[in-house]
Design a protein around this motif. Structure first.
Motif, PDB file in Angstrom:
ATOM      1  N   THR A 194       0.855  -1.188   0.000  1.00 47.42           N
ATOM      2  CA  THR A 194       0.000   0.000   0.000  1.00 47.42           C
ATOM      3  C   THR A 194       0.892   1.239   0.000  1.00 47.42           C
ATOM      4  N   VAL A 195       0.385   2.303  -0.621  1.00 49.22           N
ATOM      5  CA  VAL A 195       1.113   3.571  -0.679  1.00 49.22           C
ATOM      6  C   VAL A 195       0.152   4.696  -0.327  1.00 49.22           C
ATOM      7  N   ASN A 196       0.520   5.475   0.665  1.00 47.11           N
ATOM      8  CA  ASN A 196      -0.270   6.644   1.063  1.00 47.11           C
ATOM      9  C   ASN A 196       0.664   7.821   1.287  1.00 47.11           C
ATOM     10  N   ALA A 197       0.077   8.998   1.408  1.00 43.78           N
ATOM     11  CA  ALA A 197       0.869  10.202   1.678  1.00 43.78           C
ATOM     12  C   ALA A 197       0.206  11.002   2.788  1.00 43.78           C
ATOM     13  N   ILE A 198       1.020  11.758   3.495  1.00 41.08           N
ATOM     14  CA  ILE A 198       0.515  12.639   4.544  1.00 41.08           C
ATOM     15  C   ILE A 198       0.920  14.070   4.240  1.00 41.08           C
ATOM     16  N   ALA A 199       0.040  15.006   4.561  1.00 42.71           N
ATOM     17  CA  ALA A 199       0.342  16.435   4.508  1.00 42.71           C
ATOM     18  C   ALA A 199       0.303  16.921   5.950  1.00 42.71           C
ATOM     19  N   PRO A 200       1.453  16.955   6.619  1.00 45.79           N
ATOM     20  CA  PRO A 200       1.463  17.256   8.061  1.00 45.79           C
ATOM     21  C   PRO A 200       1.542  18.746   8.360  1.00 45.79           C
TER      22      PRO A 200
END
Length: 299
Positions: A194-200
């Protein structure tokens, strides 16, 4: 309950700030961690192994397992060596958290070629190269008939999603990371990745001095709020979550929705006929979203 017991993780830019929080939280939840950090300044200059060593010592003092890596994530061979270190040291790889980054903010007309190239290289290539090598490792494992339940977590930014002025290089790289994450999720799902991204939103050395924060705002910008989400996304519980971009801070988590199809009009090969129809679809389209959730911008 330890969510990542026995899992093996690589965290880039893990010597300070968000990366440090990710590494420590993953270790707290049972992961063995490759702590990658070159130890440069916020603008990418210099090197110092001390921050990575301190994180490793902290993890070991907690009873966990960790090792230092000082590879340049934007270097093709260096990023492969980092992935190989996880496999050779701990016997495999389950998690890659791409967090390394630098800032060289300028208005676009004042930005040098070096400022542009350095930021694009560290963020965009420094996400692609480790993901490429990790993805190939997992593909080989899958083709060999071995079970794969792997994770890539990339780091985008509100600047990339909502276009903060003075950050043309950073925003371009971070927007690219968001799109890259969705493409990679679609490509790697067949291998059990799985591949996800975060905008922190967090207070780190890269955001220090931007403005004055109240004590409550500082607490809500503690990197641990983001590290908690990252750790959950790295766990087996998140095996069905992929191709998502999450906004994250102490005030909450949200799914950032990607580009959507908007109003449409008929095409014409005569540009003189286009004015009224283009103005009409612009009138019915949404304004660009601002960084704040209730802000909409004309440009």
């Amino acid at each position: 309950m330890k969510l990542c017991e026995g899992r093996i993780a690589v965290v880039t830019g893990a010597g300070r700030g968000l990366g440090r929080a990710h590494a420590l939280m993953l270790a707290t939840h049972g992961a063995k961690v490759v702590v990658n950090d070159m130890g440069g300044s916020a603008d990418g200059r210099g090197d110092d192994q001390t921050p990575a060593e301190e994180v490793v010592q902290t993890i070991k003092a907690m009873g966990g397992e960790a090792v230092v890596d000082t590879s340049d994530v934007s270097d093709w061979k260096g990023s492969k060596a980092m992935i190989d270190k996880a496999v050779e040291t701990f016997g495999g790889l389950d998690i890659l958290v791409n967090n390394a980054g630098i800032l060289r903010d300028r208005m676009m007309i004042n930005m040098s070629e070096e400022d542009w190239d350095a930021v694009i290289k560290v963020h965009l290539k420094g996400t692609f190269a480790p993901a490429h090598h990790a993805g190939n490792y997992w593909r080989q494992q899958s083709k060999a008939g071995k079970p794969v339940d792997a994770r890539i977590i990339n780091t985008t930014s509100h600047s990339g999603l909502f276009c903060n002025i003075g950050q043309a290089n950073y925003a371009a790289a971070k927007a690219g990371i968001a799109s890259f994450s969705i493409v990679a999720a679609r490509e790697l799902q067949r291998y059990g990745v799985t591949v996800n991204a975060i905008a922190p939103r967090a207070t780190t050395r890269m955001t220090e001095g931007l403005r004055e924060w109240t004590p409550e705002q500082l607490e809500r910008r503690d990197p641990e709020w983001i590290a908690a989400l990252v750790t959950w996304l790295c766990s087996p519980e998140a095996s069905k979550v992929s191709g998502k971009v999450f906004e994250a801070w102490g005030y909450g988590y949200a799914v950032a929705e990607s580009w959507q199809h908007g109003p449409m009009t008929q095409a014409s090969k005569n540009p003189a006929e286009l004015g009224a129809s283009i103005e009409e679809i612009i009138r019915f389209s949404r304004k660009n979203a601002g960084i704040d959730r209730d802000t909409w911008l004309d440009v």
